[in-house]
Design an enzyme around this catalytic site. Structure first.
Site, PDB file in Angstrom:
ATOM      1  N   ASP A 178       0.919  -1.256  -0.071  1.00  0.00           N
ATOM      2  CA  ASP A 178      -0.084   0.146   0.002  1.00  0.00           C
ATOM      3  C   ASP A 178       0.755   1.327   0.110  1.00  0.00           C
ATOM      4  O   ASP A 178       1.915   1.152   0.174  1.00  0.00           O
ATOM      5  CB  ASP A 178      -1.046  -0.137   1.247  1.00  0.00           C
ATOM      6  CG  ASP A 178      -2.257   0.785   0.913  1.00  0.00           C
ATOM      7  OD1 ASP A 178      -2.050   1.853   0.030  1.00  0.00           O
ATOM      8  OD2 ASP A 178      -3.377   0.727   1.591  1.00  0.00           O
TER       9      ASP A 178
HETATM   10  C1  BGC Z   1      -5.203   3.326   0.020  1.00  0.00           C
HETATM   11  C2  BGC Z   1      -5.141   2.155  -1.235  1.00  0.00           C
HETATM   12  C3  BGC Z   1      -5.012   3.037  -2.590  1.00  0.00           C
HETATM   13  C4  BGC Z   1      -3.696   3.911  -2.531  1.00  0.00           C
HETATM   14  C5  BGC Z   1      -3.523   4.396  -3.659  1.00  0.00           C
HETATM   15  C6  BGC Z   1      -3.869   4.249  -0.116  1.00  0.00           C
HETATM   16  O1  BGC Z   1      -4.094   5.216   0.883  1.00  0.00           O
HETATM   17  O2  BGC Z   1      -5.300   2.675   1.262  1.00  0.00           O
HETATM   18  O3  BGC Z   1      -6.551   1.875  -1.189  1.00  0.00           O
HETATM   19  O4  BGC Z   1      -4.989   2.240  -3.360  1.00  0.00           O
HETATM   20  O5  BGC Z   1      -3.758   4.760  -1.366  1.00  0.00           O
HETATM   21  O6  BGC Z   1      -4.171   5.422  -3.903  1.00  0.00           O
END
Ligand code: BGC
Length: 870
Positions: free
Chosen positions: A252
């Protein structure tokens, strides 16, 4: 690509591709050849994010012109393409997709969403999101599929198959147990292994093994003290080895805190590359060139680097992305309004409809539409604004708005066709609402709440909701309208459960969830009965304090630090309806609840186990569903399974959803429905064996009905796992379907290991549970022959207890649960040691020295008298 999909694609004018489907093995060969001449620096470029989210997509991998490699674009998901500037569909949220309970539609949602990502040259869609709803206040519940692991797994699998059939790699997220927003990057979700596997890993299991997801996203949080991105057990042992996951693990965003820990644990791609947010970190990564140094110093291996690169390239080959993949253009047009409208409409859940106040017909001359939530949705960055209809939550899982329909306009348009007058009070003013409602035949009040991701604070809610009350004075609005209009209908747009203080003062309630751009058309269609409501709750609706679990609001800790907020998953397996079953608490609305404008009856359940040899490999249940009302409609039969009550499984939920379908029926029509459960669905996670196993002995209980709280059909099935009963040489289904329990417990013991097939097996080792042997390279317990009882051949089960009620020429009879049963003879010591209580004393478990002899031989174990077997 199937013919109908090609036709559909042409009909929609899509830029889609015909997938040349290849196996993972073939993809692996191609990837090996691609990787074989890459330099170390080129490999590092493929595993380390490029531009640190300052590039075109939220995640980018650098192109390599020497290899004619375009790089990768990764983009959110899951409610459509994020940052698309109005060029593609503003989809319903995940929780609404789940509420449709429509597997074909879920596939189509994935297929069409995939086409939109594909058209824009996006390689990886950061979707679906599959965390379990433990607590309704949790910020991101609307992105996921609700409280049930099976439902979540089916949704994840169907959407994954659809998206990947459109040529886009999914990244199933957030693996795993990322269930609270507060301190998500400095918290640990602690639980036992069975809970981890059966509840939280389970949706990913199906999505990986059946859906063949090309990527999985490792979450921010820790599991049992170790950050997931550094957790080798969770990433490598459970996901890569345990599920034979062939794709790649992406972190993530900024979840990586080091090189060695994350790289060696099994993360394959560091996103978005920098150590923290911002342009200053574009070239400052924990990975990047540090990987070279670490290889030199032996801290990480070049083989691990090769594996990571190969996994990424392999997924690209598998999804046919190494050929003519479109160039990245987030503005490329691709819309799928029809599929989205169907999904939004099927996701509307009719919770209550007293006196059949709905649907709206000509009998009503004047309708009042009340509340700011009936207005057009307000558009702003990451949807962190609430001054209008709530169609998505806030955070990264949102899309730019396009083609938004609002409830007020859609209702007015539809009502005009019936000649019905609509008056509006499109504000949250309680007085104005009451004035509009006073002389209307029906008053429809639109109310709302929202939630989202931790990095945004909306009305003081830092992702997670502070409470379950409606926002913007929703309760006061309903109260004042209901006080002046006896036909008040409430429509709720919210991520999940809200408090319903007005429940007894209104005639109808619809939970509309977060339905996306077609919000207005969807609710109008359901209110007027153009679509007979068919949505069902993917979560239990109860008072906040009655749920198994809740969020908490700890003070902020530094991300990635050693000190973490602990979230104890004390509920274990008992999440959602399982908790309510255990506690015997009746929720306000059970999981699966959803009314229709017609009525359905279910009858004639029969069920059987499917066997291959002695192994139980599945279960089938057949029953009749009938539309007993006067209009066409769809019903969702759900199959819940009660597992055998055998000690090896410990304390287990009474009921578990294992199958469902959506069946459309004309008025008066009946259909025969068959639901199937696969072997995994009949299994529990055995922590000794570290795998899912079908338990031995006891009986399965099959419940079929319309929700976890409405299960009129029930049948019990003797579990014949490990025995020849009900099996056929060819593995066909001829299982026991008489629902009887004949008490034959062959092969059952409480060690978690199988009983040895050969009961005379040579003893290798003895401990307190008995004598052990090895068969086919595995330890097995030498179990006593369980007594067979005479009554089976006469059509009666064996008694579980031993009280003799009656004796005749056949044998001894008992009465259990109002039914005659046969009492088996306890085998004499010479035929084996039964390991069961005798005359109130246990049978000795080890070959203890004889201490005393009367009609039996006695030993002492753990300070207690016991009877020796021989
Ligand atoms: C989120 C993810 C997301 C990623 C990219 C993170 O803060 O938890 O779900 O895909 O950001 O935007």
């Amino acid at each position: 690509m199937k013919i109908q999909n090609i036709l559909f694609a042409l009909g929609c004018g899509l830029v889609s591709q015909t997938l040349a489907v290849i196996s993972w093995e073939e993809a692996d060969k191609k990837a090996s050849s691609f990787v074989s001449d890459l330099s170390e620096a080129e490999k590092i470029d493929i595993v380390t994010g490029y531009m640190n989210m300052q590039g075109t997509c939220v995640g980018n991998i650098k192109p390599n012109s020497r290899k004619n490699f375009k790089g990768l674009c990764l983009q959110d998901g899951p409610a459509g393409v994020r940052f698309n500037e109005g060029t593609s569909t503003t989809w319903q949220t995940g929780i609404n997709s789940a509420a449709t309970f429509n597997k074909d539609l879920l596939y189509k949602i994935g297929k069409d969403q995939g086409a939109e990502f594909y058209a824009k040259g996006i390689n990886v869609a950061l979707a679906p999101s599959m965390n379990i709803l433990r607590a309704p206040a949790s910020g991101r519940v609307w992105e996921n599929f609700g409280e049930d692991p099976y439902l979540s797994g089916v949704c994840g699998t169907q959407i994954t198959k659809g998206m990947q059939d459109s040529g886009v790699i999914v990244s199933a997220k957030h693996y795993v147990a990322n269930d609270i927003e507060h301190n998500r990057e400095a918290s640990t979700s602690n639980m036992d292994e069975q809970t981890l596997m059966e509840i939280h890993v389970e949706p990913f299991y199906r999505t990986v093994t059946e859906g063949e997801a090309g990527s999985v996203m490792a979450s921010y949080n820790a599991v049992n003290g170790v950050y997931v991105v550094q957790n080798k057990k969770v990433l490598t042992e459970i996901l890569k080895e345990g599920m034979n996951f062939q794709g790649f693990i992406v972190s993530d965003w900024w979840a990586i805190h080091d090189l060695e820990g994350s790289f060696n644990a099994g993360v394959d791609m560091n996103m978005p590359g920098g150590k923290a947010w911002g342009p200053n970190y574009i070239n400052d990564s924990f990975w990047g060139s540090n990987i070279s140094n670490a290889i030199r110093s032996g801290k990480v291996s070049s083989a691990r680097l090769d594996d990571a690169v190969k996994r990424i390239i392999r997924s690209m080959y598998k999804m046919n992305q190494m050929g003519n993949f479109p160039n990245v253009n987030l503005r490329a047009q691709s819309m799928h309004t029809e599929t989205h409208r169907q999904a939004a409409t099927e996701s509307q859940i009719l919770l209550k409809n007293d006196d059949n106040v709905l649907p709206l017909t000509k009998k009503y001359r004047k309708i009042a539409v009340i509340g700011k939530d009936a207005d057009k949705a307000e558009s702003c960055t990451d949807t962190a604004c609430t001054n209008g209809n709530i169609i998505q939550g806030f955070g990264s899982g949102t899309t730019d708005f396009t083609g938004i329909t609002d409830p007020y306009s859609s209702i007015k348009n539809r009502a005009s066709k019936e000649g019905i007058t609509v008056v509006g009070s499109i504000s949250d003013s309680a007085n104005e609402g009451a004035n509009a409602a006073r002389d209307a035949d029906v008053a429809i009040v639109f109310v709302r709440a929202t939630s989202g991701e931790e990095y945004i604070v909306v009305d003081n809610n830092k992702g997670d909701r502070n409470n379950l009350d409606l926002w913007h004075g929703g309760n006061d609005l309903v109260k004042s309208v209901a006080a002046v209009n006896k036909n008040t209908i409430v429509v709720i747009h919210a991520p999940a459960t809200v408090n319903l203080p007005f429940i007894n003062n209104v005639k109808a309630i619809i939970h509309a969830g977060m339905p996306g751009a077609e919000s207005g058309n969807a609710i109008a269609s359901v209110l007027f009965g153009d679509h007979n409501p068919s949505g069902h709750l993917p979560f239990t609706w109860a008072k906040r304090e009655e749920y198994c679990c809740d969020v908490s609001y700890p003070g902020e800790l530094p991300h990635g630090g050693d000190s973490k907020t602990t979230y104890d998953y004390k509920e274990g397996l008992f999440v959602g309806y399982r908790w309510f079953d255990k506690k015997g608490t009746k929720p306000i609305y059970p999981f699966g609840h959803g009314l229709s404008y017609t009525t359905f009856e279910y009858s004639n359940l029969s069920s059987s186990l499917v066997k291959s040899g002695t192994e139980v490999t599945g279960l089938k249940a057949t029953f009749t569903v009938s539309n007993t009302g006067s209009v066409e409609g769809a019903t969702v039969p759900m199959l819940f399974l009660g597992f055998p009550n055998v000690s090896e499984m410990g304390d287990y939920p009474v009921r578990n959803l294992k199958a469902f379908d959506k069946i459309n029926l004309k008025a008066g029509e009946s259909k025969t429905v068959t639901l199937e459960v696969d072997q995994h669905g009949l299994s529990y996670y055995n922590t000794n064996k570290k795998k899912f196993v079908v338990p031995t002995g006891g009986e399965y209980t099959v419940y079929v009905g319309k929700s976890a709280g409405d299960l009129p059909l029930k049948v019990t099935l003797k579990n014949t796992q490990g025995s020849n009963e009900g099996s056929s040489a060819g593995g066909n289904n001829n299982g026991d379907n008489n629902g009887n329990n004949n008490g034959n417990n062959n092969g059952s013991n409480n060690t978690g290991y199988d009983c040895c097939a050969d009961s005379n097996a040579r003893v290798q080792y003895t401990d307190e549970s008995g004598n052990w042997s090895i068969e086919n390279g595995n330890w097995c317990l030498i179990c006593p022959e369980k007594p067979q009882c005479f009554s089976i051949s006469l059509g009666y089960p064996c008694c579980q207890g031993n009280t003799v009620v009656y004796t005749d020429k056949d044998g001894k009879w008992g009465l259990e649960n109002g039914q005659w049963c046969g009492i088996a003879d306890i085998p004499s010591p010479s035929t084996g040691c039964p390991y069961q209580t005798k005359n109130g004393y246990p049978v000795c478990k080890t070959t203890t020295t004889v201490v005393y002899t009367d009609s039996d031989k006695w030993g002492v174990e753990n300070g207690e008298w016991c009877i020796m077997c021989n």
